[in-house]
Scaffold this active site. Sequence first.
Site, PDB file in Angstrom:
ATOM      1  CD  GLU A 167      -3.043  -0.961   2.236  1.00 30.33           C
ATOM      2  OE1 GLU A 167      -3.000   0.002   3.022  1.00 30.33           O
ATOM      3  OE2 GLU A 167      -3.954  -1.805   2.247  1.00 30.33           O
ATOM      4  CD  GLU A 354      -3.187  -5.984   4.099  1.00 29.23           C
ATOM      5  OE1 GLU A 354      -3.980  -5.109   4.505  1.00 29.23           O
ATOM      6  OE2 GLU A 354      -1.952  -5.883   4.197  1.00 29.23           O
TER       7      GLU A 354
HETATM    8  C1  GAL Z   1      -3.937  -2.290   5.703  1.00 32.51           C
HETATM    9  C2  GAL Z   1      -2.536  -2.592   6.150  1.00 32.51           C
HETATM   10  C3  GAL Z   1      -2.432  -3.610   7.235  1.00 32.51           C
HETATM   11  C4  GAL Z   1      -3.546  -3.517   8.251  1.00 32.51           C
HETATM   12  C5  GAL Z   1      -4.895  -3.307   7.615  1.00 32.51           C
HETATM   13  C6  GAL Z   1      -6.022  -3.032   8.582  1.00 32.51           C
HETATM   14  O1  GAL Z   1      -3.997  -1.029   5.156  1.00 32.51           O
HETATM   15  O2  GAL Z   1      -1.777  -3.049   5.060  1.00 32.51           O
HETATM   16  O3  GAL Z   1      -1.163  -3.517   7.791  1.00 32.51           O
HETATM   17  O4  GAL Z   1      -3.255  -2.656   9.255  1.00 32.51           O
HETATM   18  O5  GAL Z   1      -4.863  -2.241   6.728  1.00 32.51           O
HETATM   19  O6  GAL Z   1      -6.046  -1.703   8.975  1.00 32.51           O
END
Ligand code: GAL
Length: 442
Positions: A167, A354
């Site tokens: 990200e 994710e």
């Molecule tokens: C994403 C990030 C993760 C985690 C997730 C939930 O943006 O890559 O590290 O924190 O959000 O907030």
Amino acid sequence: MYSKNDFGEKFRWGVSLAAYQVEGAYKDDGRGISIWDHFSNRKNRIEDGSNGNVACEFYYRYEQDIALAKSLNLTNFRFSISWTRILPDGTGEVNMLGLDFYNRLIDCCLKYDLEPWVTLYHWDLPQALEKQGGWTSRIVVNAFIKFADVCSKSFGDRVKNWIVMNEPSTFTGLGYLIGYYAPGRFGINNYLPAVHHATLCQAEGARMIRRNLPNATIGTSISCSYVAPSSDNPKQIAAARRVDALLNRLHIEPILGMGYPVKDLPVLEQIEKYFHPYDEELIKFDFDFIGIQNYFSLVAYNNPLIPYLQAFVVPFKKLNRPLTANGWEVHPEGMYRILKQFSAYPIKELIVTENGAAFHDRVEDNCVHDKRRLQYIQSYLGEVLRAKQEGVNIGGYFVWTLMDNFEWRAGFRSRFGIVHTDFVHQTRIIKDSGLWIRDFLK
Ligand code: GAL
């Protein structure tokens, strides 16, 4: 309800973790200090006053946690490498004890039949580099290339799957534009060079991995949220287009050779100041896959008071949709829409690297009945399947995250795990969402 088979035999099922959020052991075995150590140990930065010094003690408990992932029938395990364990000052001497840790971790994944997916950069820039300008300075590029070189040479005999960055829009936007995340800098003059150097590193890091490992599968992970206009008035549609350019297009289009989306965001013209000769070429790379990281959607409206963007997003609370514990809206259809949107690009494969949600969990009789997280995952996954069935090439789904961990600015209050972490005793309890995944993947 769908089944695992609907996704096809080759579909990868995994969990994602990040070094700073789980490892702890922040000063052990020669590890150097990163911007997140520095930031979280300052006053009033983390909402619950915590820091990542200990986190989940994954540095010592990794085998137990990997065994846990295995027990949930997952077959892929994504983690990131702490840059300062390998190169405590960001560049220079390699710390052999740091390499040893990741060698043990990778071997352990393989022992449990979990395919390792390595993220090179999940936000923990060495503080020594930050002192020299961090992402605003071009020095970060050579340092990152060296880091990519050391990691791919050291682990490439066993690691096939690489994610160069996690990200870029989040760590540049929150870290260098609005100062909410480490290193806490703000302003357009920090943001624009940070964006350009992150874009360059994405491609340069990937090129270094490809040079060392011609057969590796190389990707990078982009945070993205479907942006709808607040009405079909042309002004509002244009506002949504600007927000979309900033949040979704800024870090993917240059890689693909389309340049920065300057037409929709004229302020990006200023990025040229930071260009060196051939940068237009150097920011491109032919990735094997792009990681999609989606949690929520956004509704944008025209707002002339917001500098550069002249737009803003409607607060989640006003959207009349269900919210997670950290106030994000639950909007599964947004997953489908963003996958469709990205499928219009010439990208070889999309992988959801994710997706997940924070809710207020309660431990009752050694169980956590996290019904809302379970519904969240089921509904988002259903939308992944819908896109896949319509022909979008989606090769996998990774839940964020295995166990509750240090959730950046929110500290330990935001629990995203499918496994509950007791941070005092470092015990773990598989939540109902984790049990569902276990049975689903059986
Ligand atoms: C994403 C990030 C993760 C985690 C997730 C939930 O943006 O890559 O590290 O924190 O959000 O907030």
